[in-house]
Write a protein that holds these residues in place. Structure first.
Motif, PDB file in Angstrom:
ATOM      1  N   SER A 442      40.605 -37.936 -13.598  1.00  0.00           N
ATOM      2  CA  SER A 442      41.630 -36.877 -13.583  1.00  0.00           C
ATOM      3  C   SER A 442      40.991 -35.496 -13.672  1.00  0.00           C
ATOM      4  O   SER A 442      41.372 -34.561 -12.953  1.00  0.00           O
ATOM      5  N   ALA A 443      39.999 -35.350 -14.567  1.00  0.00           N
ATOM      6  CA  ALA A 443      39.329 -34.058 -14.714  1.00  0.00           C
ATOM      7  C   ALA A 443      38.545 -33.700 -13.456  1.00  0.00           C
ATOM      8  O   ALA A 443      38.540 -32.544 -13.018  1.00  0.00           O
ATOM      9  N   ALA A 444      37.893 -34.697 -12.842  1.00  0.00           N
ATOM     10  CA  ALA A 444      37.149 -34.436 -11.612  1.00  0.00           C
ATOM     11  C   ALA A 444      38.098 -34.026 -10.493  1.00  0.00           C
ATOM     12  O   ALA A 444      37.787 -33.146  -9.673  1.00  0.00           O
ATOM     13  N   ALA A 445      39.267 -34.650 -10.441  1.00  0.00           N
ATOM     14  CA  ALA A 445      40.259 -34.300  -9.419  1.00  0.00           C
ATOM     15  C   ALA A 445      40.703 -32.852  -9.585  1.00  0.00           C
ATOM     16  O   ALA A 445      40.877 -32.121  -8.599  1.00  0.00           O
ATOM     17  N   ARG A 446      40.896 -32.419 -10.849  1.00  0.00           N
ATOM     18  CA  ARG A 446      41.284 -31.024 -11.080  1.00  0.00           C
ATOM     19  C   ARG A 446      40.171 -30.067 -10.633  1.00  0.00           C
ATOM     20  O   ARG A 446      40.444 -29.005 -10.084  1.00  0.00           O
ATOM     21  N   LEU A 447      38.924 -30.435 -10.875  1.00  0.00           N
ATOM     22  CA  LEU A 447      37.808 -29.582 -10.451  1.00  0.00           C
ATOM     23  C   LEU A 447      37.780 -29.417  -8.940  1.00  0.00           C
ATOM     24  O   LEU A 447      37.477 -28.336  -8.428  1.00  0.00           O
ATOM     25  N   LEU A 448      38.102 -30.497  -8.214  1.00  0.00           N
ATOM     26  CA  LEU A 448      38.032 -30.466  -6.747  1.00  0.00           C
ATOM     27  C   LEU A 448      39.348 -30.031  -6.095  1.00  0.00           C
ATOM     28  O   LEU A 448      39.387 -29.785  -4.881  1.00  0.00           O
ATOM     29  N   GLY A 449      40.440 -29.956  -6.887  1.00  0.00           N
ATOM     30  CA  GLY A 449      41.732 -29.549  -6.320  1.00  0.00           C
ATOM     31  C   GLY A 449      42.376 -30.625  -5.477  1.00  0.00           C
ATOM     32  O   GLY A 449      43.080 -30.335  -4.496  1.00  0.00           O
ATOM     33  N   VAL A 450      42.132 -31.888  -5.837  1.00  0.00           N
ATOM     34  CA  VAL A 450      42.718 -33.010  -5.089  1.00  0.00           C
ATOM     35  C   VAL A 450      43.398 -33.935  -6.093  1.00  0.00           C
ATOM     36  O   VAL A 450      43.321 -33.736  -7.311  1.00  0.00           O
ATOM     37  N   SER A 451      44.029 -35.005  -5.584  1.00  0.00           N
ATOM     38  CA  SER A 451      44.713 -35.958  -6.471  1.00  0.00           C
ATOM     39  C   SER A 451      43.744 -37.023  -6.963  1.00  0.00           C
ATOM     40  O   SER A 451      42.698 -37.269  -6.363  1.00  0.00           O
ATOM     41  N   ARG A 452      44.127 -37.710  -8.035  1.00  0.00           N
ATOM     42  CA  ARG A 452      43.315 -38.820  -8.541  1.00  0.00           C
ATOM     43  C   ARG A 452      43.240 -39.939  -7.513  1.00  0.00           C
ATOM     44  O   ARG A 452      42.210 -40.584  -7.355  1.00  0.00           O
ATOM     45  N   ASP A 453      44.353 -40.156  -6.813  1.00  0.00           N
ATOM     46  CA  ASP A 453      44.376 -41.239  -5.819  1.00  0.00           C
ATOM     47  C   ASP A 453      43.377 -40.959  -4.696  1.00  0.00           C
ATOM     48  O   ASP A 453      42.761 -41.898  -4.179  1.00  0.00           O
ATOM     49  N   TYR A 454      43.206 -39.696  -4.323  1.00  0.00           N
ATOM     50  CA  TYR A 454      42.253 -39.378  -3.251  1.00  0.00           C
ATOM     51  C   TYR A 454      40.835 -39.743  -3.695  1.00  0.00           C
ATOM     52  O   TYR A 454      40.070 -40.344  -2.930  1.00  0.00           O
ATOM     53  N   ILE A 455      40.497 -39.395  -4.928  1.00  0.00           N
ATOM     54  CA  ILE A 455      39.154 -39.706  -5.422  1.00  0.00           C
ATOM     55  C   ILE A 455      38.955 -41.214  -5.489  1.00  0.00           C
ATOM     56  O   ILE A 455      37.905 -41.750  -5.082  1.00  0.00           O
TER      57      ILE A 455
END
Length: 466
Positions: A442-455
């Protein structure tokens, strides 16, 4: 600025009672603490018991010569001596000067001259302390600070501070300069002094991290004779040595907390006390402090006084790291390379296009100081017509191999002719964000500006491809 002798201890040795009292009264009106003596014997007893900043000595006395105090070394070297003599005995005063006296007055003494004489003698002592402190720095005269486009805002901020200094002239507010090691904080401090109203006055630079904790207080504030075991004579501190000028406290957060309190008091009250002393000494010093980490972080860690931070934080300058300056890095490198070539008495070397890309792509953990060293190394050892900096590769460490998919992660990257793998780059960015976020998706998704599902989708797809 009105002449004041506040905090100074002065001995007046004069056998004529009226003149002695007249001199003492005038010095006391100017704030000095005055001790009177009519004979050598009394003066010697006073000198054994008290520390004097200055001494006015009559030459001819009932029980000897005032210069005997110099000849016998009764007075410590830190005491500034001013001789008083009749016009007919100027030769005696000249002899006293050879023994270490700073100046002399011809009788009859004009009380109005006393403060001027002490001020002049004080400047002489201050100059001696500055010379003692001064370090050899052959490169200082050639220093530059290149602002460029990236630091246009910082340059404007410097100009605003200098405008304030020009209006105030005296009682200049402190300045706080924050930035990583090697970003040029010392150069900026020197600019503020050299372009300000105190340019003709002393600039004293202190690396607080290099001061031994046991000696730091004495070095900054001075000490009286007998203040500690090795204090065989009184000694002026660097706050006094910088009087009228600027004191630059580099890496100020290295000072112990109790000493930070004493620095705060000196800034607020414009007075100091030497170690082992009980007399306040008036000072007029512009303090510039520097820190290689934000002081707010150190306050949170309990390593810096919050009240001192707020006192310093009126004029704050934050110096960005070199890696944040984009294309200005190459322009700065060209200026520095020309200066280094001149110092080595070599023709000016250009920087190749590939070399410029490498300079802009490198992370520069040592900032401008490291850039200067890399430039000098390349100028001395590279043999081509232009500087390529082949040793600057990959992950920001000189001589490290290029890592597939990561060498593009900088402002100076050029796409290779054989093509670029966008898929690999995306996967690397996700891995980098996860590492920074401690594997928290979740934190990595916020850093990249994408959703958790995308990651998760990318990770699952990458795992299947692998």
């Amino acid at each position: 600025m009105e002449l004041t002798l506040s905090g100074l201890s002065i001995l007046v040795l004069e056998d004529e009672p009226v003149l002695r009292k007249q001199i003492a009264a005038h010095l006391e009106r100017l704030g000095a603490d005055v001790s009177q003596a009519a004979t050598l014997a009394v003066a010697e007893k006073l000198s054994a018991d008290l520390n004097f900043d200055f001494a006015f000595l009559d030459i001819n006395l009932p029980d000897g010569l005032g210069t005997d105090l110099l000849r016998k070394k009764t007075l410590p070297p830190a005491t500034g001596v001013i001789l008083m003599t009749a016009l007919a005995d100027v030769a005696g005063a000249v002899g006293g000067m050879k023994l270490g006296a700073l100046d002399y007055l011809a009788k009859p003494v004009n009380p109005a001259e006393l403060a001027v004489i002490v001020a002049r003698a004080r400047r002489n002592r201050q100059s001696a302390r500055l010379n003692e402190h001064k370090r050899e720095d052959t490169r200082r005269a050639g220093e530059i600070f290149f602002f460029g486009n990236a630091l246009a805002g910082l340059e404007k901020q410097m100009e605003k501070i200098l405008e304030v200094d020009a209006r105030l002239q005296d009682a200049l507010p402190p300045v706080l300069i924050q930035g990583e090691t090697g970003t040029g904080k010392t150069t900026l401090a020197r600019m503020l002094h050299q372009r300000g109203p105190r340019a003709s006055e002393p600039l004293v630079e202190v690396n607080c991290s290099a001061l031994p904790e046991t000696l730091a207080e004495s070095e900054l504030f001075g000490h009286e004779r007998g203040a500690f075991t090795d204090a065989k004579a009184a000694r002026m501190g660097l706050f006094e040595a910088a009087n009228g000028g600027t004191l630059f406290l580099d890496e100020m957060a290295s000072l112990p907390m109790p000493l930070q309190a004493k620095v705060l008091s000196a800034i607020e009250d414009h007075k100091i006390r030497r170690v082992g002393g009980n007399k306040p000494i008036s000072i007029d010093v512009r303090v510039i402090a520097a820190a290689n980490r934000p002081l707010t972080e150190l306050i949170a860690e309990g390593r810096f006084r919050e009240d001192l931070y707020h006192r310093l934080d009126l004029f704050r300058i934050n110096v960005p790291a070199l890696r944040e300056r984009g294309g200005d890095i190459a322009r700065l490198a060209e200026l520095m390379a020309a200066r280094i070539c001149a110092r080595h008495r070599m023709p000016v070397r250009a920087i190749s296009a590939a070399g410029a890309r490498r300079l802009m792509g490198y992370r520069w953990p040592g900032n401008v100081r490291e850039l200067e060293h890399e430039l000098e190394r390349a100028i001395v050892f590279e043999e081509g017509p232009a500087l390529d900096f082949a040793q600057l590769q990959g992950d920001g460490k000189p001589g490290s191999p290029v890592k597939d998919g990561t060498d593009w992660f900088n402002a100076g990257y050029s796409f290779p002719s054989e093509g670029f793998s966008l898929e690999t780059a995306i996967n690397w960015l996700i891995e980098h964000a996860l590492a920074q976020a401690g594997d928290n998706v979740s934190a990595a998704a916020r850093l990249l500006g994408v959703s958790r599902d995308y990651i998760r989708y990318r990770l699952e797809g990458h795992a299947k491809d692998g």
